[in-house]
Design a protein around this motif. Structure first.
Motif, mmCIF file in Angstrom:
data_model
loop_
_atom_site.group_PDB
_atom_site.id
_atom_site.type_symbol
_atom_site.label_atom_id
_atom_site.label_comp_id
_atom_site.label_asym_id
_atom_site.label_seq_id
_atom_site.Cartn_x
_atom_site.Cartn_y
_atom_site.Cartn_z
ATOM 1 N N THR A 213 4.950 2.860 -54.835
ATOM 2 C CA THR A 213 6.110 3.433 -55.501
ATOM 3 C C THR A 213 7.205 3.761 -54.483
ATOM 4 O OG1 THR A 213 6.814 5.062 -57.129
ATOM 5 C CG2 THR A 213 5.268 5.818 -55.458
ATOM 6 N N ARG B 120 7.135 6.791 -52.094
ATOM 7 C CA ARG B 120 6.141 6.798 -51.012
ATOM 8 C C ARG B 120 6.693 6.187 -49.722
ATOM 9 N NH1 ARG B 120 2.994 10.547 -52.612
ATOM 10 N NH2 ARG B 120 0.956 10.001 -53.382
ATOM 11 N N CYS C 298 0.610 4.220 -55.757
ATOM 12 C CA CYS C 298 1.222 3.150 -56.546
ATOM 13 C C CYS C 298 1.693 3.667 -57.906
ATOM 14 C CB CYS C 298 0.229 2.004 -56.717
ATOM 15 S SG CYS C 298 -0.258 1.295 -55.109
ATOM 16 N N ASP C 299 2.632 2.941 -58.489
ATOM 17 C CA ASP C 299 3.184 3.330 -59.781
ATOM 18 C C ASP C 299 2.636 2.432 -60.889
ATOM 19 O OD1 ASP C 299 4.600 0.930 -59.547
ATOM 20 O OD2 ASP C 299 6.455 1.914 -58.953
ATOM 21 N N VAL C 300 3.212 2.551 -62.076
ATOM 22 C CA VAL C 300 2.720 1.786 -63.226
ATOM 23 C C VAL C 300 2.964 0.284 -63.076
ATOM 24 C CG1 VAL C 300 2.911 3.717 -64.821
ATOM 25 C CG2 VAL C 300 4.858 2.178 -64.517
ATOM 26 N N ASN C 301 3.806 -0.113 -62.132
ATOM 27 C CA ASN C 301 4.037 -1.535 -61.870
ATOM 28 C C ASN C 301 3.024 -2.113 -60.876
ATOM 29 O OD1 ASN C 301 6.370 -1.732 -63.529
ATOM 30 N ND2 ASN C 301 7.520 -0.684 -61.934
#
Length: 176
Positions: A45, A48, A38-41
């Protein structure tokens, strides 16, 4: 790094215990979105999705009974083009599955559709265009179909796939 572990797990365990499907059937493989996916959101992401699709296509070939045959023949699958439509996000730790299927082919390429699903419904749809390569040359599609034992009528590509193919032709023509 976790995708290497997933690839290892795919080859060591999942392929040995997979279903048997036909050439045009839908393959389904399940995953969980780990925090490292997962990303910062706080959602899976974008990069992926493509990586998971690679694993899903490998699993699909195993379910079709073709993976070992293609490895023995030294045929390497190559993605020529892909397009994604993201509908809703996949949250950290959420279980999801990818449905992969071959939707057709033309004189040069084969086309796949891959769908990302959860209990909440459809999250993304991706289309993939690819070929198999052997000794730096494309494996002809008629040879591929003979090798896999497919002798049924060729499916008609869905309208959205035909439009995408036309779009790819225009892009190529405009950028030569």
């Amino acid at each position: 790094m976790n995708l290497y572990f997933r690839l290892f797990w795919l080859f060591i365990w999942r392929i040995k215990h997979c279903n048997n499907i036909g050439f045009l059937d839908t393959s389904t493989i399940k995953f969980r979105a780990l925090p490292s996916d997962c990303d910062v959101n706080f959602h899976l992401t974008n990069s992926r999705y493509a990586a998971f699709m690679d694993l899903a296509r490998t699993y699909m070939m195993a379910e079709m009974g073709l993976l070992k045959k293609f490895i023995k023949l030294k045929w390497m699958p190559i993605v020529n083009a892909s397009e994604f439509t993201y509908i809703r996000d996949i949250k950290p730790l959420e279980r999801f599955w990818i449905e992969s299927k071959i939707v057709g082919w033309d004189e040069k390429y084969f086309y796949l559709e891959q769908r990302f699903m959860t209990k909440r419904g459809l999250h993304a749809i991706a289309h993939v265009r690819g070929v198999f390569i052997h000794k730096r040359k494309q494996v002809p599609l008629d040879e591929l179909l003979t090798t896999v034992g497919f002798d049924e009528e060729q499916p008609i590509l869905p309208p959205e796939m035909q439009q995408w193919i036309e779009f790819l032709k225009v892009k190529k023509e405009q950028n030569i």
